[in-house]
Scaffold this motif. Structure first.
Motif, mmCIF file in Angstrom:
data_model
loop_
_atom_site.group_PDB
_atom_site.id
_atom_site.type_symbol
_atom_site.label_atom_id
_atom_site.label_comp_id
_atom_site.label_asym_id
_atom_site.label_seq_id
_atom_site.Cartn_x
_atom_site.Cartn_y
_atom_site.Cartn_z
ATOM 1 N N TYR A 161 0.867 -0.731 -0.173
ATOM 2 C CA TYR A 161 0.045 0.116 0.228
ATOM 3 C C TYR A 161 0.777 1.339 -0.182
ATOM 4 O O TYR A 161 0.650 2.423 -0.890
ATOM 5 N N TYR A 162 1.672 1.672 1.251
ATOM 6 C CA TYR A 162 2.205 2.458 1.282
ATOM 7 C C TYR A 162 3.531 1.879 0.332
ATOM 8 O O TYR A 162 4.043 1.059 0.781
ATOM 9 N N ASP A 163 4.348 2.981 -0.243
ATOM 10 C CA ASP A 163 6.068 2.902 -1.335
ATOM 11 C C ASP A 163 6.845 3.039 -0.895
ATOM 12 O O ASP A 163 7.960 2.614 -1.083
ATOM 13 N N GLN A 164 7.057 4.538 -0.089
ATOM 14 C CA GLN A 164 7.473 5.300 0.066
ATOM 15 C C GLN A 164 7.375 6.315 1.736
ATOM 16 O O GLN A 164 5.835 6.304 2.055
ATOM 17 N N PRO A 165 8.349 6.324 2.490
ATOM 18 C CA PRO A 165 7.940 6.514 3.535
ATOM 19 C C PRO A 165 7.333 8.560 3.617
ATOM 20 O O PRO A 165 6.530 8.492 4.462
ATOM 21 N N GLU A 166 7.546 9.204 3.006
ATOM 22 C CA GLU A 166 6.683 10.032 3.003
ATOM 23 C C GLU A 166 5.527 10.199 2.878
ATOM 24 O O GLU A 166 4.798 10.914 3.706
ATOM 25 N N GLU A 167 5.582 9.227 2.599
ATOM 26 C CA GLU A 167 3.306 9.097 1.968
ATOM 27 C C GLU A 167 2.382 9.069 3.861
ATOM 28 O O GLU A 167 1.406 9.123 4.399
ATOM 29 N N LEU A 168 3.238 8.490 4.531
ATOM 30 C CA LEU A 168 3.117 8.350 5.793
ATOM 31 C C LEU A 168 2.945 9.954 6.572
ATOM 32 O O LEU A 168 1.964 10.273 7.738
ATOM 33 N N HIS A 169 3.323 11.050 6.173
ATOM 34 C CA HIS A 169 3.092 12.024 6.693
ATOM 35 C C HIS A 169 3.672 12.640 8.435
ATOM 36 O O HIS A 169 2.510 13.101 9.043
ATOM 37 N N LEU A 170 4.845 11.184 8.706
ATOM 38 C CA LEU A 170 5.087 11.209 9.760
ATOM 39 C C LEU A 170 6.234 11.867 9.343
ATOM 40 O O LEU A 170 7.553 11.402 8.816
ATOM 41 N N PRO A 171 6.968 11.979 10.574
ATOM 42 C CA PRO A 171 8.255 12.963 10.681
ATOM 43 C C PRO A 171 9.382 11.453 10.573
ATOM 44 O O PRO A 171 8.952 10.559 11.410
ATOM 45 N N PHE A 172 10.573 11.744 10.252
ATOM 46 C CA PHE A 172 11.487 10.285 9.699
ATOM 47 C C PHE A 172 12.610 11.034 9.475
ATOM 48 O O PHE A 172 13.044 12.190 8.962
ATOM 49 N N LEU A 191 6.329 0.360 5.664
ATOM 50 C CA LEU A 191 4.950 1.246 6.329
ATOM 51 C C LEU A 191 4.067 1.124 6.895
ATOM 52 O O LEU A 191 3.777 1.829 7.530
ATOM 53 N N ARG A 192 3.020 -0.590 6.669
ATOM 54 C CA ARG A 192 1.693 -0.209 6.918
ATOM 55 C C ARG A 192 1.688 -0.192 8.494
ATOM 56 O O ARG A 192 0.600 0.924 8.956
ATOM 57 N N ALA A 193 2.765 -0.338 9.148
ATOM 58 C CA ALA A 193 2.223 -0.740 10.346
ATOM 59 C C ALA A 193 2.816 0.690 11.135
ATOM 60 O O ALA A 193 2.421 0.635 12.664
ATOM 61 N N VAL A 194 3.946 1.541 10.607
ATOM 62 C CA VAL A 194 4.246 2.446 11.370
ATOM 63 C C VAL A 194 3.439 3.243 11.802
ATOM 64 O O VAL A 194 3.604 3.633 13.792
ATOM 65 N N PRO A 195 2.185 3.574 11.497
ATOM 66 C CA PRO A 195 1.264 4.353 12.243
ATOM 67 C C PRO A 195 1.006 3.830 13.509
ATOM 68 O O PRO A 195 0.175 4.769 14.334
#
Length: 401
Positions: free
Chosen positions: A134-145, A185-189
């Motif tokens: 689903y998410y391909d890049q970390p920027e798509e989460l809109h979370l600081p990284f 990335l799906r699990a990060v949020p």
């Protein structure tokens, strides 16, 4: 006189009979040799495929795009017909598109909502690869990284660090075979909302981390050392309690770290998504899917586990299948484990996961899904998947107060 002639005839026929038997045995032996040779060749190919990093292959056919309605029609497969949100790797002006719910379906096709806007000028090749990322890049989460490099025995391994909370509790996520860290990335949020810092790591031969001498997998037997280096990195950055989360082969890697790490005192638990718990079960299941004789699996495993066959299998070293069998080593586990696995996985059967629960009911809890396929539990039922993790973390006292 008659008796003499019959005896003479029997005597005369014995050499011919003996010759016929020898010829028949020779033919049978030759046939068996051909069969055994063919089985060996197939087995070695399977063995080599197991340890060779996979290349993403097209498994989905795009039948049509409707840019006005923002829909896409795909050839029907066990994956494309699944409810939920997914992704599609494509070739053309878009490299990755997000897929929404199923809008219509028939015996050969499935129409889905597009969650990535597709313009009129978009050109996409018909061959694509279905994905649970689903998410391909970390920027798509809109979370600081921040991008990080983890020093390991093979060199610097790239990682993404998503800080959260007070930095006391971290989760280190380990992706599966033939994928990259974007799978996690799906699990990060979920973790971020609970005040848990996420470190999403790579490991040798995954296409992002450095290559080993042979460039092949050892199915967790050496990869765990790269993740162990990430545990050391987390501790140096202030982590006091660390959760390991492994996806598919990442589960096998996490389990090897749980059994072997010098940092076991810092571990607080494991979360395993569609994990490989015993490789022999997985390889046997895959052979059945391919309709191969059971002998093929036996020969392939036998070749992979012996040093002398490594030049033929491509493995850098013998694969220690006994050491990788965590059901057999269940008594060595020390930390609580949450398993998320579907009985309809379709790639890594859930049998060994169930067996691990039976072997260590004091430590291992399992959330059993249905319908969802391999590593696509979040996609199929995001709320249940997320709540299972939240509840388990709360029971372990790992969430922010």
């Amino acid at each position: 006189m008659v008796v003499f002639r019959r005896a003479a005839m029997r005597g005369a026929s014995s050499p011919a009979l003996l010759f016929g038997v020898k010829a028949a045995l020779a033919l049978v032996s030759a046939a068996l040799a051909v069969v055994l040779s063919a089985l060996t060749v197939v087995s070695l190919r399977i063995a080599r495929r197991v340890v060779t990093p996979a290349v993403r292959l097209a498994d989905t056919r795009i039948l049509s795009l409707d840019t006005a309605a923002q829909t896409i029609t795909l050839g029907r497969t066990p994956d494309t017909e699944l409810p939920g949100r997914y992704g599609l790797f494509t070739d053309g002006t878009e490299s990755y598109v997000k897929l929404g719910s199923v809008l219509a379906e028939d015996a050969t096709s499935v129409k889905r909502k597009l969650l990535t806007h597709i313009g009129d000028q978009t050109r996409i090749a018909p061959d694509a690869a279905f994905s649970g990322w689903y998410y391909d890049q970390p920027e798509e989460l809109h979370l600081p990284f921040t991008p990080e490099l983890i020093g390991s025995a093979v060199g610097p391994c790239p990682a993404w660090l998503f800080p959260a909370g007070d930095g006391d509790v971290w989760v280190i996520q380990v992706h599966g075979r033939g994928t990259t860290r974007a799978e996690c990335l799906r699990a990060v949020p979920v973790f971020h909302a609970l005040g848990i810092t996420s470190l999403v790591v790579s490991y040798r031969n995954d296409g992002e981390a450095p290559r080993s001498r042979t460039g092949t997998y050892t199915l967790g037997a050496t990869e765990w050392r790269d993740v162990d280096a990430a545990v050391g990195f987390a501790r140096r950055r202030g982590a006091r309690r660390i959760v390991l989360m492994g996806w598919s082969m990442g589960g096998a890697i996490a389990l090897q770290l749980e059994l072997s790490s010098a940092h076991r005192d810092a571990l607080a638990g494991l979360i395993l998504e569609s994990p490989v718990v015993d490789w022999r079960v997985v390889l046997g299941y895959q052979a059945k899917l391919l309709r191969l004789p059971s002998a093929v699996t036996g020969i392939a495993i036998g070749a992979l586990k012996t040093e002398w066959a490594t030049p033929m299998t491509g493995a850098g070293a013998a694969i220690p299948f006994d050491r990788l069998d965590v059901v057999a080593r269940a008594s060595e586990l020390r930390h609580p484990i949450l398993i998320l696995h579907s009985d309809d996985d379709g790639f890594v059967p859930s049998d060994a996961s169930h067996d691990l629960v039976v072997a260590r009911p004091d430590l291992v809890e399992m959330q059993v899904f249905e319908v969802a396929r391999h590593t696509k539990l979040w996609n199929y039922d995001q709320e249940r998947w997320s709540q299972s993790i939240r509840t388990w973390l709360e029971r372990q006292g790992l969430t922010a107060p």
